[in-house]
Design an enzyme around this catalytic site. Structure first.
Site, PDB file in Angstrom:
ATOM      1  N   ARG A  66       3.796  39.275  60.164  1.00 50.79           N
ATOM      2  CA  ARG A  66       3.742  38.090  59.302  1.00 50.79           C
ATOM      3  C   ARG A  66       4.114  36.877  60.133  1.00 50.79           C
ATOM      4  O   ARG A  66       5.168  36.857  60.773  1.00 50.79           O
ATOM      5  CB  ARG A  66       4.719  38.269  58.142  1.00 50.79           C
ATOM      6  CG  ARG A  66       4.611  37.251  57.060  1.00 50.79           C
ATOM      7  CD  ARG A  66       5.458  37.689  55.863  1.00 50.79           C
ATOM      8  NE  ARG A  66       5.430  36.662  54.852  1.00 50.79           N
ATOM      9  CZ  ARG A  66       6.469  36.300  54.125  1.00 50.79           C
ATOM     10  NH1 ARG A  66       7.636  36.883  54.292  1.00 50.79           N
ATOM     11  NH2 ARG A  66       6.347  35.363  53.233  1.00 50.79           N
TER      12      ARG A  66
ATOM     13  N   PHE B 255       7.643  28.019  59.758  1.00 47.98           N
ATOM     14  CA  PHE B 255       8.561  28.814  58.937  1.00 47.98           C
ATOM     15  C   PHE B 255       9.155  29.945  59.762  1.00 47.98           C
ATOM     16  O   PHE B 255      10.275  29.833  60.253  1.00 47.98           O
ATOM     17  CB  PHE B 255       7.835  29.333  57.696  1.00 47.98           C
ATOM     18  CG  PHE B 255       8.688  30.138  56.743  1.00 47.98           C
ATOM     19  CD1 PHE B 255      10.054  29.927  56.611  1.00 47.98           C
ATOM     20  CD2 PHE B 255       8.107  31.123  55.966  1.00 47.98           C
ATOM     21  CE1 PHE B 255      10.824  30.676  55.734  1.00 47.98           C
ATOM     22  CE2 PHE B 255       8.866  31.874  55.084  1.00 47.98           C
ATOM     23  CZ  PHE B 255      10.217  31.653  54.971  1.00 47.98           C
TER      24      PHE B 255
ATOM     25  N   GLN C 153       7.791  37.499  61.283  1.00 46.52           N
ATOM     26  CA  GLN C 153       8.520  38.662  60.772  1.00 46.52           C
ATOM     27  C   GLN C 153       7.992  39.939  61.401  1.00 46.52           C
ATOM     28  O   GLN C 153       6.788  40.110  61.574  1.00 46.52           O
ATOM     29  CB  GLN C 153       8.355  38.733  59.253  1.00 46.52           C
ATOM     30  CG  GLN C 153       9.069  39.889  58.597  1.00 46.52           C
ATOM     31  CD  GLN C 153       8.945  39.822  57.079  1.00 46.52           C
ATOM     32  OE1 GLN C 153       8.829  38.747  56.503  1.00 46.52           O
ATOM     33  NE2 GLN C 153       8.965  40.970  56.435  1.00 46.52           N
TER      34      GLN C 153
ATOM     35  N   ASN D 270      14.181  40.982  53.366  1.00 47.07           N
ATOM     36  CA  ASN D 270      14.593  41.875  52.279  1.00 47.07           C
ATOM     37  C   ASN D 270      13.715  41.657  51.054  1.00 47.07           C
ATOM     38  O   ASN D 270      12.868  40.767  51.038  1.00 47.07           O
ATOM     39  CB  ASN D 270      16.079  41.682  51.946  1.00 47.07           C
ATOM     40  CG  ASN D 270      16.410  40.294  51.440  1.00 47.07           C
ATOM     41  OD1 ASN D 270      15.671  39.703  50.656  1.00 47.07           O
ATOM     42  ND2 ASN D 270      17.534  39.753  51.897  1.00 47.07           N
TER      43      ASN D 270
ATOM     44  N   PHE E 265      13.284  38.560  60.766  1.00 44.90           N
ATOM     45  CA  PHE E 265      12.405  37.453  61.109  1.00 44.90           C
ATOM     46  C   PHE E 265      13.145  36.479  62.019  1.00 44.90           C
ATOM     47  O   PHE E 265      14.375  36.475  62.084  1.00 44.90           O
ATOM     48  CB  PHE E 265      11.827  36.752  59.873  1.00 44.90           C
ATOM     49  CG  PHE E 265      12.833  36.201  58.894  1.00 44.90           C
ATOM     50  CD1 PHE E 265      13.285  34.892  58.995  1.00 44.90           C
ATOM     51  CD2 PHE E 265      13.316  36.980  57.850  1.00 44.90           C
ATOM     52  CE1 PHE E 265      14.190  34.370  58.084  1.00 44.90           C
ATOM     53  CE2 PHE E 265      14.219  36.471  56.923  1.00 44.90           C
ATOM     54  CZ  PHE E 265      14.658  35.162  57.047  1.00 44.90           C
TER      55      PHE E 265
ATOM     56  N   LEU F 298      17.156  29.539  52.391  1.00 49.07           N
ATOM     57  CA  LEU F 298      17.370  30.982  52.599  1.00 49.07           C
ATOM     58  C   LEU F 298      18.848  31.344  52.765  1.00 49.07           C
ATOM     59  O   LEU F 298      19.186  32.533  52.782  1.00 49.07           O
ATOM     60  CB  LEU F 298      16.594  31.449  53.835  1.00 49.07           C
ATOM     61  CG  LEU F 298      15.078  31.288  53.771  1.00 49.07           C
ATOM     62  CD1 LEU F 298      14.439  31.756  55.076  1.00 49.07           C
ATOM     63  CD2 LEU F 298      14.497  32.026  52.575  1.00 49.07           C
TER      64      LEU F 298
ATOM     65  N   HIS G  41      19.420  35.744  52.699  1.00 56.06           N
ATOM     66  CA  HIS G  41      19.073  36.621  53.818  1.00 56.06           C
ATOM     67  C   HIS G  41      20.204  36.553  54.845  1.00 56.06           C
ATOM     68  O   HIS G  41      20.723  35.472  55.120  1.00 56.06           O
ATOM     69  CB  HIS G  41      17.756  36.179  54.468  1.00 56.06           C
ATOM     70  CG  HIS G  41      16.577  36.301  53.566  1.00 56.06           C
ATOM     71  ND1 HIS G  41      15.796  37.423  53.526  1.00 56.06           N
ATOM     72  CD2 HIS G  41      16.074  35.448  52.637  1.00 56.06           C
ATOM     73  CE1 HIS G  41      14.837  37.252  52.635  1.00 56.06           C
ATOM     74  NE2 HIS G  41      14.988  36.057  52.072  1.00 56.06           N
TER      75      HIS G  41
END
Length: 185
Positions: free
Chosen positions: A44, A49, A52, A93, A104, A113, A117
């Site tokens: 990903r 951003f 991952q 998660n 990530f 976040l 996370h």
């Protein structure tokens, strides 16, 4: 404490926060030491951003933490460990306390976040590799499934992880269960 994540697009050296995220660090380092990240891909990639990876199911067919197949472990939040800069390592998660192996690396700060996370590391070197990763083309509208839209066309692979120092192992600290206290060997 540091590791080098060796990938097919280059190396990324990272500090791992053994002092402020010890259970998460233990899981990551134990998976790395047992070569469970080797052959996994960064599946990903979202510019601006994060990227991952670390899904052990890509190699073993099983989503695993160091405590076993489909066994998750709790979040660890610390006021110093924030999603406040490029290069932060954080656990992926599916909601509270559902950490396994996926993580990530941030391309930019993502304060929304924080406390969702677990931040457990920071890139120290290999910024050019992170830049290459961010520029990788993804499937986008050509994807056959929605889940593939953010997948790199040629996903980078983790070939190995070198552990340079591990204070948890040096001090004989282990987490025998995903939720219980640490023990000293």
């Amino acid at each position: 404490m540091s590791v080098t994540i060796h990938t097919t697009v280059g190396d990324v050296k990272c500090e791992i926060f053994c002092d402020t995220a010890p259970r998460t660090a233990f899981n990551f380092l134990a998976l790395a030491a047992s070569n469970q990240y080797d052959g996994t891909i960064f599946h990903r990639n979202i510019r601006g951003f994060m990227i991952q990876g670390g899904d052990t199911a890509h190699v073993t067919g099983k989503k695993s933490s160091i405590w076993g197949e489909d066994v998750s472990f709790p979040d660890e939040f610390h006021p110093q460990n924030l999603h406040d800069r490029r290069g932060r390592l954080s656990m992926a998660n599916r909601g509270p306390n559902t950490n396994k192996s996926q993580f990530f690396i941030l391309y930019e700060q993502q304060p929304h976040l924080n406390n969702l996370h677990t931040v457990f590391g920071q890139v120290l070197d290999g910024w050019e590799t992170l830049e290459k990763m961010e520029k990788l083309p993804v499937w986008g509208d050509k994807a056959q499934k929605k889940s593939q839209k953010t997948m790199p066309i040629n996903p980078p692979e983790i070939t190995s992880i070198t552990i340079h120092a591990n204070p948890l192992a040096d001090e004989g600290i282990v987490y025998p269960t995903p939720n219980g206290p640490p023990e000293k060997k």
